[in-house]
Design a protein around this motif. Structure first.
Motif, PDB file in Angstrom:
ATOM      1  N   SER A  41       0.838  -1.211   0.000  1.00 47.41           N
ATOM      2  CA  SER A  41       0.000   0.000   0.000  1.00 47.41           C
ATOM      3  C   SER A  41       0.869   1.256   0.000  1.00 47.41           C
ATOM      4  CB  SER A  41      -0.962   0.001   1.200  1.00 47.41           C
ATOM      5  OG  SER A  41      -0.291   0.278   2.398  1.00 47.41           O
ATOM      6  N   GLY A  97       1.205  -0.182   9.311  1.00 50.17           N
ATOM      7  CA  GLY A  97       0.293  -0.241  10.452  1.00 50.17           C
ATOM      8  C   GLY A  97       0.851  -1.056  11.595  1.00 50.17           C
ATOM      9  N   ASP A 102       4.744  -4.060  14.718  1.00 44.23           N
ATOM     10  CA  ASP A 102       4.962  -5.188  15.639  1.00 44.23           C
ATOM     11  C   ASP A 102       6.054  -6.119  15.126  1.00 44.23           C
ATOM     12  OD1 ASP A 102       3.019  -4.143  17.203  1.00 44.23           O
ATOM     13  OD2 ASP A 102       1.629  -5.820  17.056  1.00 44.23           O
ATOM     14  N   LYS A 105       9.276  -4.458  15.843  1.00 45.65           N
ATOM     15  CA  LYS A 105       9.631  -4.552  17.269  1.00 45.65           C
ATOM     16  C   LYS A 105      10.239  -5.923  17.572  1.00 45.65           C
ATOM     17  CE  LYS A 105       6.262  -1.284  19.241  1.00 45.65           C
ATOM     18  NZ  LYS A 105       5.021  -1.136  20.029  1.00 45.65           N
ATOM     19  N   SER A 147       3.298   2.267  21.793  1.00 43.50           N
ATOM     20  CA  SER A 147       3.028   1.302  22.869  1.00 43.50           C
ATOM     21  C   SER A 147       4.275   0.466  23.157  1.00 43.50           C
ATOM     22  CB  SER A 147       1.879   0.363  22.489  1.00 43.50           C
ATOM     23  OG  SER A 147       2.348  -0.725  21.704  1.00 43.50           O
ATOM     24  N   THR A 150       4.057  -5.818  21.297  1.00 40.73           N
ATOM     25  CA  THR A 150       4.128  -6.386  19.953  1.00 40.73           C
ATOM     26  C   THR A 150       3.366  -7.711  19.990  1.00 40.73           C
ATOM     27  OG1 THR A 150       5.655  -7.706  18.541  1.00 40.73           O
ATOM     28  CG2 THR A 150       6.533  -6.941  20.628  1.00 40.73           C
ATOM     29  N   LEU A 179      -2.223  10.269   5.588  1.00 36.14           N
ATOM     30  CA  LEU A 179      -1.806   8.956   5.078  1.00 36.14           C
ATOM     31  C   LEU A 179      -2.914   7.917   5.215  1.00 36.14           C
ATOM     32  CD1 LEU A 179       1.861   8.733   6.445  1.00 36.14           C
ATOM     33  CD2 LEU A 179       1.069   9.533   4.199  1.00 36.14           C
ATOM     34  N   GLN A 187     -10.845  -1.511   6.614  1.00 40.33           N
ATOM     35  CA  GLN A 187      -9.710  -1.260   7.515  1.00 40.33           C
ATOM     36  C   GLN A 187      -9.950  -0.019   8.381  1.00 40.33           C
ATOM     37  OE1 GLN A 187      -7.369  -3.241   8.255  1.00 40.33           O
ATOM     38  NE2 GLN A 187      -7.584  -4.742   6.611  1.00 40.33           N
ATOM     39  N   HIS A 267      -8.960  -8.992  24.417  1.00 37.72           N
ATOM     40  CA  HIS A 267      -7.832  -9.060  23.489  1.00 37.72           C
ATOM     41  C   HIS A 267      -7.241 -10.466  23.426  1.00 37.72           C
ATOM     42  CE1 HIS A 267      -7.804  -4.872  22.448  1.00 37.72           C
ATOM     43  NE2 HIS A 267      -6.731  -5.064  21.707  1.00 37.72           N
TER      44      HIS A 267
HETATM   45  O1  NZQ Z   1       0.330  -4.383   3.987  1.00 43.33           O
HETATM   46  P1  NZQ Z   1      -0.178  -3.168   3.316  1.00 43.33           P
HETATM   47  O2  NZQ Z   1      -0.159  -3.243   1.851  1.00 43.33           O
HETATM   48  O3  NZQ Z   1       0.457  -1.931   3.847  1.00 43.33           O
HETATM   49  O4  NZQ Z   1      -1.763  -3.085   3.659  1.00 43.33           O
HETATM   50  C1  NZQ Z   1      -2.276  -2.924   4.969  1.00 43.33           C
HETATM   51  C2  NZQ Z   1      -2.929  -4.180   5.520  1.00 43.33           C
HETATM   52  O5  NZQ Z   1      -3.423  -4.969   4.495  1.00 43.33           O
HETATM   53  C3  NZQ Z   1      -3.430  -1.976   4.902  1.00 43.33           C
HETATM   54  N1  NZQ Z   1      -3.036  -0.573   5.031  1.00 43.33           N
HETATM   55  C4  NZQ Z   1      -2.372  -0.007   6.074  1.00 43.33           C
HETATM   56  N2  NZQ Z   1      -2.276   1.323   5.885  1.00 43.33           N
HETATM   57  C5  NZQ Z   1      -2.873   1.578   4.691  1.00 43.33           C
HETATM   58  C6  NZQ Z   1      -3.347   0.375   4.133  1.00 43.33           C
HETATM   59  N3  NZQ Z   1      -4.005   0.311   2.953  1.00 43.33           N
HETATM   60  C7  NZQ Z   1      -4.190   1.467   2.285  1.00 43.33           C
HETATM   61  N4  NZQ Z   1      -3.782   2.663   2.780  1.00 43.33           N
HETATM   62  C8  NZQ Z   1      -3.131   2.764   3.968  1.00 43.33           C
HETATM   63  N5  NZQ Z   1      -2.777   3.974   4.452  1.00 43.33           N
HETATM   64  O6  NZQ Z   1      -4.243  -2.303   6.017  1.00 43.33           O
HETATM   65  C9  NZQ Z   1      -4.115  -3.675   6.298  1.00 43.33           C
HETATM   66  C10 NZQ Z   1      -4.032  -3.874   7.797  1.00 43.33           C
HETATM   67  O7  NZQ Z   1      -2.810  -3.404   8.316  1.00 43.33           O
HETATM   68  P2  NZQ Z   1      -2.347  -3.802   9.784  1.00 43.33           P
HETATM   69  O8  NZQ Z   1      -1.010  -3.232  10.016  1.00 43.33           O
HETATM   70  O9  NZQ Z   1      -2.523  -5.261   9.977  1.00 43.33           O
HETATM   71  O10 NZQ Z   1      -3.451  -3.067  10.679  1.00 43.33           O
HETATM   72  P3  NZQ Z   1      -3.457  -2.645  12.182  1.00 43.33           P
HETATM   73  O11 NZQ Z   1      -2.747  -1.369  12.395  1.00 43.33           O
HETATM   74  O12 NZQ Z   1      -4.853  -2.746  12.596  1.00 43.33           O
HETATM   75  O13 NZQ Z   1      -2.576  -3.740  12.951  1.00 43.33           O
HETATM   76  C11 NZQ Z   1      -3.134  -4.928  13.416  1.00 43.33           C
HETATM   77  C12 NZQ Z   1      -2.103  -5.705  14.199  1.00 43.33           C
HETATM   78  O14 NZQ Z   1      -1.695  -4.990  15.375  1.00 43.33           O
HETATM   79  C13 NZQ Z   1      -1.805  -5.846  16.517  1.00 43.33           C
HETATM   80  C14 NZQ Z   1      -2.971  -6.722  16.150  1.00 43.33           C
HETATM   81  O15 NZQ Z   1      -3.040  -7.886  16.949  1.00 43.33           O
HETATM   82  C15 NZQ Z   1      -2.707  -7.021  14.694  1.00 43.33           C
HETATM   83  O16 NZQ Z   1      -1.795  -8.085  14.539  1.00 43.33           O
HETATM   84  N6  NZQ Z   1      -1.926  -5.060  17.739  1.00 43.33           N
HETATM   85  C16 NZQ Z   1      -0.818  -4.514  18.246  1.00 43.33           C
HETATM   86  C17 NZQ Z   1      -0.805  -3.805  19.421  1.00 43.33           C
HETATM   87  C18 NZQ Z   1       0.449  -3.231  19.967  1.00 43.33           C
HETATM   88  N7  NZQ Z   1       1.585  -3.594  19.419  1.00 43.33           N
HETATM   89  O17 NZQ Z   1       0.450  -2.463  20.935  1.00 43.33           O
HETATM   90  C19 NZQ Z   1      -2.029  -3.609  20.212  1.00 43.33           C
HETATM   91  C20 NZQ Z   1      -3.277  -3.996  19.491  1.00 43.33           C
HETATM   92  O18 NZQ Z   1      -4.229  -4.425  20.459  1.00 43.33           O
HETATM   93  C21 NZQ Z   1      -3.144  -5.055  18.487  1.00 43.33           C
HETATM   94  O19 NZQ Z   1      -3.231  -6.329  19.134  1.00 43.33           O
END
Ligand code: NZQ
Ligand code: ZN
Length: 389
Positions: A41, A97, A102, A105, A147, A150, A179, A187, A267
């Protein structure tokens, strides 16, 4: 209010065009970095080109590791650790994202560690040293940009497990709300649900009294409820995204934990859904949280009444706390449904045949209860999963 020690060291660069400062921010720490990102993305949106230009103009050299999947995998983490060791890399720039951050990290903690990085996720070891980490956030949701956590999925055994450490706060995070405007609607909704879930996990506490943080959490919830629908629509504005993006960070940067012990049972249950069915984290939470709420509300029904009245503007029924509390939970379900999210497992096409397995993986057969507000044993997790079906 409980005793607490609070420190969040992540430096935030917030606002339009801030990704152009990536090179400058990175070069304070390193000139030889790993650039880590997801499925593409960032290339489609043009963000990749801007970050590269910024790195070049600050004389930062980079090696790329792309391909982070939502619910990030251990195998890619291992690859990242190997690359960093081979190339003497001492800093990671994660552009994406929660999943990309994560994964970064995990790599940051794994590079200096002689054992297996999965040890951190099994609770066998704690990170004692990490390499540096900066982020450019593209989706307001997980809060990982500021945070100490991870969450990684080990393919073998379909295990999704968290690890927390003071060393895992990124050194800096760049937050440009613009962004997020390329995000698909699903999403966007998942991100809103996740940040709300982070607030609920903190809100439901047995620590008492905690008036200031109660009201701070309510304020962030109200801001999300107000701006969430706006960012779902065509014509989404920078102003609405700015509120949502900062809410997502504030919801999970530790400031709202001060003086109170959060729950986190929902969670832990959701990790089992994502581990087996690879559902988006926010979608899994939306399908579980309202059912958890109904299951535990009698632990402190006044707290549920407070949430219903103050956040959802429910008219209080002074004769029935239960009715008021339930009206608040229904308002939450309706809100998430209005964003296009399912609030049941069947709505996510998750069948009922592995509930027992998930309950056992989550809470152990007898001895690993989850959650703090109410301790959930296997039978409780199973009951909630059944309610959620
Ligand atoms: O991989 P790309 O091509 O970038 O696409 C992503 C992905 O498919 C897409 N995306 C992200 N930004 C975009 C976009 N598409 C178009 N335009 C944009 N600007 O969105 C999809 C999901 O991305 P992801 O990173 O998985 O989303 P999110 O931020 O919701 O992260 C989820 C993960 O974080 C963990 C979750 O368990 C999950 O694995 N968590 C991490 C936490 C922490 N470290 O403190 C706490 C949370 O409770 C959570 O558990
Ligand atoms: Zn979450």
């Amino acid at each position: 209010m409980d005793n607490f020690i609070f420190r969040n060291p992540t430096q935030i660069y917030f606002g339009k065009g801030m990704e152009n400062k990536a090179g400058e921010a990175v070069s304070v720490y390193s000139k030889n970095i790993l650039l880590h990102y997801g499925g593409g993305s960032i290339k489609k949106s043009g963000l990749y080109d801007r970050v590269i230009a910024s790195l070049k103009s600050s004389g930062v050299e980079w090696t790329e590791l792309a391909g982070v999947k939502p619910n990030p995998r251990l195998s890619l983490v291992r690859e990242g650790i190997k690359i960093c060791r081979e190339k003497d890399i001492d800093f990671i720039l994660a552009v994406g994202g929660g999943s990309v951050i994560d994964s970064a990290k995990a790599i940051a903690a794994g590079v200096p560690y002689e054992g297996d990085v999965w040890d951190f996720y099994e609770g066998k070891a704690q990170p004692e040293e990490v390499i540096g980490l900066g982020t450019v956030l593209t989706i307001p949701a997980a809060g990982s940009e500021s945070s100490n956590g991870t969450v990684i999925t080990k393919e073998e055994g379909q295990l999704k497990r968290p690890c927390g450490s003071e060393l895992l706060y990124p050194d800096f995070s760049i937050l440009n709300p613009e962004l997020a405007m390329t995000l698909p609607p699903f999403q966007r909704a998942c991100g809103v649900a996740d940040m709300m879930a982070h607030l609920f996990e903190r809100y439901f506490t047995n620590s008492y009294p905690v008036e200031l943080t109660d009201r701070m959490i309510e304020a962030v919830l109200k801001t999300i409820i107000h701006n969430g629908p706006s960012v779902m629509m065509d014509g989404d504005t920078y102003d609405a995204w700015a509120e949502i993006m900062w809410s997502g960070t504030v919801a999970h940067n530790g400031s709202l934990d001060t003086g109170r012990l959060g729950d986190w049972g929902s969670h832990q249950m959701e990790h089992e859904l994502s581990g087996i069915y690879d559902v988006a984290h926010g979608a899994g939470l939306a399908a579980l949280f309202p059912h958890w709420m109904r299951y535990v509300m009698n632990q402190d029904i006044k707290r549920f009444v407070q949430l219903a009245v103050r956040v959802w503007n429910v008219d209080q029924n002074f004769k029935s706390d239960e009715e008021t509390a339930l009206a608040g939970i229904e308002a939450l379900e309706q809100f998430w449904q209005s964003l296009g999210l399912a609030t049941t497992l069947s709505g996510l096409d998750i069948p009922g045949d592995r509930l027992e397995e998930m309950a056992g993986k989550c809470a152990g057969e007898t001895d690993n209860p989850q959650g703090q507000f109410v301790k959930l044993y296997k039978k409780d997790v199973l009951a909630i999963l059944e309610m959620a079906l």
